[in-house]
Scaffold this active site. Structure first.
Site, PDB file in Angstrom:
ATOM      1  N   HIS A   1      73.040  56.613 133.422  1.00 45.52           N
ATOM      2  CA  HIS A   1      74.129  57.066 134.288  1.00 45.52           C
ATOM      3  C   HIS A   1      74.122  58.588 134.418  1.00 45.52           C
ATOM      4  O   HIS A   1      74.288  59.148 135.500  1.00 45.52           O
ATOM      5  CB  HIS A   1      75.456  56.560 133.707  1.00 45.52           C
ATOM      6  CG  HIS A   1      76.660  57.052 134.430  1.00 45.52           C
ATOM      7  ND1 HIS A   1      77.786  57.486 133.784  1.00 45.52           N
ATOM      8  CD2 HIS A   1      76.921  57.188 135.748  1.00 45.52           C
ATOM      9  CE1 HIS A   1      78.693  57.863 134.672  1.00 45.52           C
ATOM     10  NE2 HIS A   1      78.191  57.699 135.869  1.00 45.52           N
TER      11      HIS A   1
ATOM     12  N   GLU B   1      71.478  59.732 136.742  1.00 43.92           N
ATOM     13  CA  GLU B   1      71.887  59.539 138.137  1.00 43.92           C
ATOM     14  C   GLU B   1      72.689  60.755 138.627  1.00 43.92           C
ATOM     15  O   GLU B   1      72.462  61.272 139.717  1.00 43.92           O
ATOM     16  CB  GLU B   1      72.701  58.245 138.248  1.00 43.92           C
ATOM     17  CG  GLU B   1      73.339  57.988 139.596  1.00 43.92           C
ATOM     18  CD  GLU B   1      74.852  57.849 139.491  1.00 43.92           C
ATOM     19  OE1 GLU B   1      75.544  58.692 140.086  1.00 43.92           O
ATOM     20  OE2 GLU B   1      75.334  56.913 138.809  1.00 43.92           O
ATOM     21  N   HIS B   2      73.621  61.245 137.810  1.00 44.34           N
ATOM     22  CA  HIS B   2      74.382  62.446 138.184  1.00 44.34           C
ATOM     23  C   HIS B   2      73.463  63.653 138.361  1.00 44.34           C
ATOM     24  O   HIS B   2      73.602  64.422 139.301  1.00 44.34           O
ATOM     25  CB  HIS B   2      75.412  62.779 137.093  1.00 44.34           C
ATOM     26  CG  HIS B   2      76.680  61.996 137.200  1.00 44.34           C
ATOM     27  ND1 HIS B   2      77.907  62.588 137.344  1.00 44.34           N
ATOM     28  CD2 HIS B   2      76.911  60.658 137.186  1.00 44.34           C
ATOM     29  CE1 HIS B   2      78.842  61.648 137.412  1.00 44.34           C
ATOM     30  NE2 HIS B   2      78.264  60.473 137.304  1.00 44.34           N
TER      31      HIS B   2
ATOM     32  N   GLU C   1      84.941  61.119 134.279  1.00 47.77           N
ATOM     33  CA  GLU C   1      84.779  59.794 134.858  1.00 47.77           C
ATOM     34  C   GLU C   1      85.192  58.735 133.831  1.00 47.77           C
ATOM     35  O   GLU C   1      85.935  57.811 134.141  1.00 47.77           O
ATOM     36  CB  GLU C   1      83.317  59.598 135.281  1.00 47.77           C
ATOM     37  CG  GLU C   1      83.095  58.346 136.091  1.00 47.77           C
ATOM     38  CD  GLU C   1      81.636  58.199 136.531  1.00 47.77           C
ATOM     39  OE1 GLU C   1      80.899  59.199 136.592  1.00 47.77           O
ATOM     40  OE2 GLU C   1      81.247  57.055 136.812  1.00 47.77           O
TER      41      GLU C   1
HETATM   42 ZN   LIG Z   1      79.194  58.529 137.584  1.00 49.45          ZN
END
Ligand SMILES: [Zn+2]
Length: 962
Positions: free
Chosen positions: A74, A77-78, A155
């Site tokens: 994750h 991905e950022h 998040e």
């Molecule tokens: Zn995220």
């Protein structure tokens, strides 16, 4: 033959081998290519599209995280969005996309990571260049790594209080030792380490290989041109010939588990998760028999004979839902969730016993036949989706299909009925093959001993024993459980009523009688057998506490009474019906096959006309509405501050707590009498768009006209909520504590009132917003790291215009959010002035803004909802054209003047209302800092009435001439 030609011919041959199966109603052109680096690409050429899109998907996701660095996939991905060798500036991609009318996103799932964007079609190639470089030469700078950790942290903080995430987490946690038990999203506790940059680079190097990726490129260009793009931009991605790591099957390895856990919200539910490790049953691979989805359909059925119907009639359950998921081939699961009533909560063992009884059946073929019929109609009348949905669906299908030829048809590929496969899946639905989550505030608050570390979920865990099985088995067979009958509402006549000549027909008034108006347009463009009907209820009173409670009860009673016999059957046929209780009005929206929609609406209006409920039904809908109100306290803080703002904007005093109080007292006869009297003076405006004739539309007008014993209301009596005016040179802060004691985020919705709606102000608002939105995001989220939710956009409800900034933060206070926002608006003058020095950029800005606001709709459903949104907004179906012209007339001076008049913190016109929400652990300061010579008001709730007396309202009349 020259080598080049030979090569071309060879490519031509290879291409011929793969011809994508395409719907007869689909005029896009498609081509499948496998690049030399092993990357599979689908090209889509749509010569009518205004927007282009690309999606790249890789089948590596959170399940591949190293155990010691949860959340790494994750985090990667950022990181990929934050600069590449070719485009090193951190926000280069993001700014490019925003300035060219697009949007982008990345999502990490357990088995996949997805990256996609849309952009104005002229800027497609430049966007592709930037996007593809993510996968060729990302920088992942040290300082960006450290800053982005905050974003991932925010998040997670935003997810922490959400029961949806918590339930998933606590169930997955039980697959001990399996990658499924990892904390997928991660936060600073798992990601903050000295070598994190090294690790994220290592993960990228290891897995991001062309052979694991699928790409879909969607544009207006020809297929040859798109193929050239594919080679130019995606061929440089390195093929490391990586294999997806073979992960262990998802299974119960020892005993079934019962988890008792505390929700954040007030709720009581049972969730059953059955893992299915058998690769040959893999749900996503069995698309030609759809066995898992047929099984889910039967288990989740809501008509007579179904489990839900039995639980509902015993007053045990509010709702039942079922889902089937597959990650890798050996990781499939079926999940069933039952929301319990108070009575249900006292009979949990019987609920479980009934669940297992309901699993015993042989599947008759008609479930398959019905599904096949629908998928055939859907395939035949294929409707285009938004470009980003198309590219995402295609890449995800590419991973699942047996042959690439089948990619487009994946969801409509029913071939053979496979009852034996369904039986095999059924054989996994056993009490000794499950994780059961009993998630109940009533039962377990304060009675748990363990804590899940990442979400702080309090729970108990025990194994399910033989004695449990025996207990569940001992319940007598319930004879009301049987297989639901065939669907009586299947579409029969799907003939298209108008010649399909691509002409556009704006809705016209076709019926106007006695307070009922109907607008109609017959579709000539989309060749779809469906129609949309929207109805606005024009009432003599609305917006107060009482009406909000009553309408919520009415909404629930619709489902309560009509579901079992009608609504459920229709919902299977993509019948969507929504009674919308909005701040300003109530409307009913419907979309379905034209030969069913009027029958269905007829039944709904018959019900409303003869409104009646028995005592048990009324008790239950009250309980449901009470739950709904209570759960609204647990929305994200930013949603709660938006609600406060909207209540203030319309001077509505229907605060949630007041509604809850009112609800407790309301009786059945008050409820029935309220609507009897309300419906005695009522007008309707309706719109019928799609595959429905003028005669259909007029007949529906007649039906509305004969509604109950109604009289038409004089136009003056029809209630219209008007926006509250604000005095110049004031800032008003409304400050509330959040209800949820565990919430640690605060939020602010800060609204600059611009004024009455008129066309020029509106157009200027859209232009300025196209710069403001991304600049505000960049400053408060990317640079200053205030939090995950940062947004600035126009708010045009109730015929007034305002600019609204929303921030949710777990590190800053509302005072800091407000100060940073004002500071941003001071600095924004410089951002704007840039456009004075560069007229060509300003011209681009205007053109992009025009395009962004007038995107051509590509399906019957999208076009018809757009019509309705214009009707609601300003009563003009042709507003889009006007908007386009208006934006084209805006000059730099207009924009600058707008800023100076309304948004500059130094203007004497400043009219700000800010709704702030505080976690209960915060101190709300007694005073706030003065702001220049602006008058600052402080409000706590129930003080709205002061506004009414002091400043009055803006007019609610629309003037489209100005
Ligand atoms: Zn995220």
């Amino acid at each position: 033959m020259v080598a080049n030609e030979q090569q071309q011919q060879q490519q031509e041959e290879e291409r011929k081998e793969v011809k994508l199966i395409q719907s007869p109603n689909d005029n896009n052109k498609y081509r499948y290519v496998k690049l030399k680096n092993g990357l599979e690409v689908v090209l889509v050429s749509d010569e009518t599209t205004d927007q282009s899109s690309c999606c790249l998907s890789i089948n590596i996701g959170s399940l591949c995280n190293p155990r010691e660095i949860e959340g790494l996939a994750h985090f990667l991905e950022h990181m990929l969005f934050l600069g590449t060798e070719k485009f090193p500036v951190e926000k280069e991609f993001v700014n490019f996309i925003y300035l060219n009318g697009g949007s982008y996103n990345g999502t990490t799932s357990p088995n996949k990571t997805n990256y996609y964007f849309t952009v104005n079609q002229e800027s497609f190639e430049e966007a592709l260049d930037r996007f593809s470089s993510f996968f060729i030469s990302p920088l992942m700078n040290e300082d960006a790594v450290n800053r982005e950790l905050n974003a991932v942290d925010s998040e997670h903080n935003n997810n922490m209080q959400k029961d949806f995430w918590r339930m998933d987490r606590i169930v997955n946690d039980q697959f001990e030792g399996h990658p499924m038990s990892m904390f997928f999203t991660g936060d600073s506790s798992t990601l903050k380490r000295d070598d994190i940059r090294e690790k994220v680079v290592e993960f990228y190097q290891r897995y991001y290989s062309a052979n694991l990726m699928k790409v879909c490129i969607f544009g207006r260009e020809s297929l040859d041109q798109l193929e050239e793009y594919a080679n130019k931009y995606f061929l440089p991605i390195v093929n490391k010939d990586v294999k997806v790591p073979k992960l262990p099957p998802l299974a119960i390895t020892s005993k079934s588990i019962m988890i008792e856990a505390e929700p954040t919200q007030d709720m009581d539910l049972l969730k059953f998760v059955f893992p299915i490790p058998d690769e040959k049953l893999c749900f996503s691979k069995n698309y030609k028999n759809a066995s898992a989805s047929i099984l889910s359909h039967i288990l989740g059925h809501e008509c007579q004979g179904s489990l839900f119907s039995v639980l509902f009639n015993k007053d045990y359950a509010f709702s039942l839902s079922i889902s089937s998921n597959s990650f890798y081939e050996n990781m499939n699961k079926i999940e069933i969730q039952i929301h319990l009533t108070k009575t249900g909560l006292e009979n949990v063992d019987e609920v479980i016993a009934l669940l297992f009884q309901s699993f015993e059946f042989d599947t008759p073929e008609y479930f398959f036949t019905e599904k096949k019929l629908l998928s055939e109609i859907n395939w035949k009348s294929f409707q285009k989706s938004a470009p980003a949905s198309t590219t995402q669906a295609i890449t995800s299908n590419l991973f699942r299909v047996e042959r690439p030829e089948e990619t487009l048809k994946y969801n409509n590929f029913l071939e053979q009925f496979a009852p034996e496969k369904i039986k095999e899946i059924q054989s996994y639905l056993r009490p000794d093959n499950m994780i059961c989550l009993f998630y109940s505030s009533t039962k377990f608050k304060g009675k748990t001993t363990e804590i899940e570390p990442h979400y702080k979920i309090k729970f108990n865990k025990r194994y399910i024993e033989q004695s449990d099985f025996d207990k569940w088995k001992s319940f007598p067979k319930n004879t009301n459980l049987f297989l639901p009958k065939e669907n009586p509402f299947l579409p029969i006549d799907t003939t298209i009523k108008a010649p399909q000549d691509h002409s556009i027909h704006i809705p016209k008034e076709v019926y106007n009688n006695n307070g009922v108006k109907v607008y109609h347009s017959l579709d000539h463009r989309f060749n779809s057998p469906k129609a949309r009907v929207n109805i606005r209820f024009e009432l003599t009173s609305y917006g107060n506490n009482q009406s909000m409670v009553m309408w919520n009860l009415l909404k629930k009673s619709l489902k309560e009474v009509l579901n079992e016999k009608i609504l459920y059957y229709l919902s299977v046929l993509d019948f969507s019906m929504k009674l919308q209780i909005l701040t300003t009005h109530v409307e009913l929206q419907c979309y379905c096959f034209n030969d069913i929609i009027f029958t269905a609406l007829g039944k709904v209006f018959d019900f409303l006309m003869n409104l009646d409920l028995n005592d048990m039904q009324f008790k239950r809908i009250k309980e449901k509405v009470a739950k709904r109100f209570l759960s609204s306290h647990y929305l994200s803080p930013y949603q709660i501050s938006m609600r406060h703002l909207s209540l203030h904007n319309f001077n509505c005093n229907s605060m949630l707590l007041d509604k809850q109080e009112y609800l407790k007292k309301v009786t059945k006869s008050e409820f029935l009498n309220y609507f009897k009297s309300l419906f005695s003076y009522i007008n309707f405006s309706a719109m019928v768009v799609g595959n429905a004739s003028i005669e259909d539309a007029c007949a529906f007008g007649e039906k509305l006209n004969s509604f109950s014993n109604r009289n038409s209301a004089c136009p003056g009596e029809v209630f219209k909520l008007a926006r509250v005016n604000l005095p110049s040179n004031t800032i008003t802060h409304q400050r509330e504590f959040l209800y949820d004691t565990n919430q640690t985020n605060c939020s602010s919705s800060i609204s600059f009132l611009i004024g009455q709606f008129n066309r020029k102000t509106y157009a200027t608002t859209l232009v300025i917003c196209s710069i403001l939105g991304s600049a505000y995001f960049e400053e408060l989220r990317t640079k200053k790291q205030f939090g995950y939710v940062v947004n600035c956009a126009q708010d045009c409800t109730g015929n007034a215009i305002s600019m609204r900034c929303i921030v949710q933060s777990h590190t800053k206070t509302p005072e800091e959010i407000f100060d940073a926002t004002m500071e941003f608006f001071v600095g924004f003058e410089k951002t704007l002035d840039y456009f004075k020095t560069s007229p060509s950029d300003f011209k681009d800005l205007i053109e992009n803004c025009q395009k962004q606001n007038t995107v051509k709709q590509q399906s019957n459903s999208a076009q018809s909802s757009l019509y309705w949104s214009f009707f609601t907004f300003c009563g003009d179906f042709e507003f889009e054209k006007k908007k386009y012209e208006d934006i084209g007339k805006i000059t730099f001076d207009d924009v600058k003047q707008y800023y100076l008049d309304h948004l500059s913190p130094n203007t004497a016109n400043l009219r700000i209302f800010a709704a702030h929400c505080y976690p209960q652990s915060y101190q709300i300061p007694d005073e706030v800092k003065p702001f220049g010579n602006v008058k600052v008001n402080l409000l706590r709730k129930y003080e709205h009435d002061n506004f009414k007396e002091n400043h009055g309202y803006l007019s609610s009349k629309v003037n489209l001439q100005k």
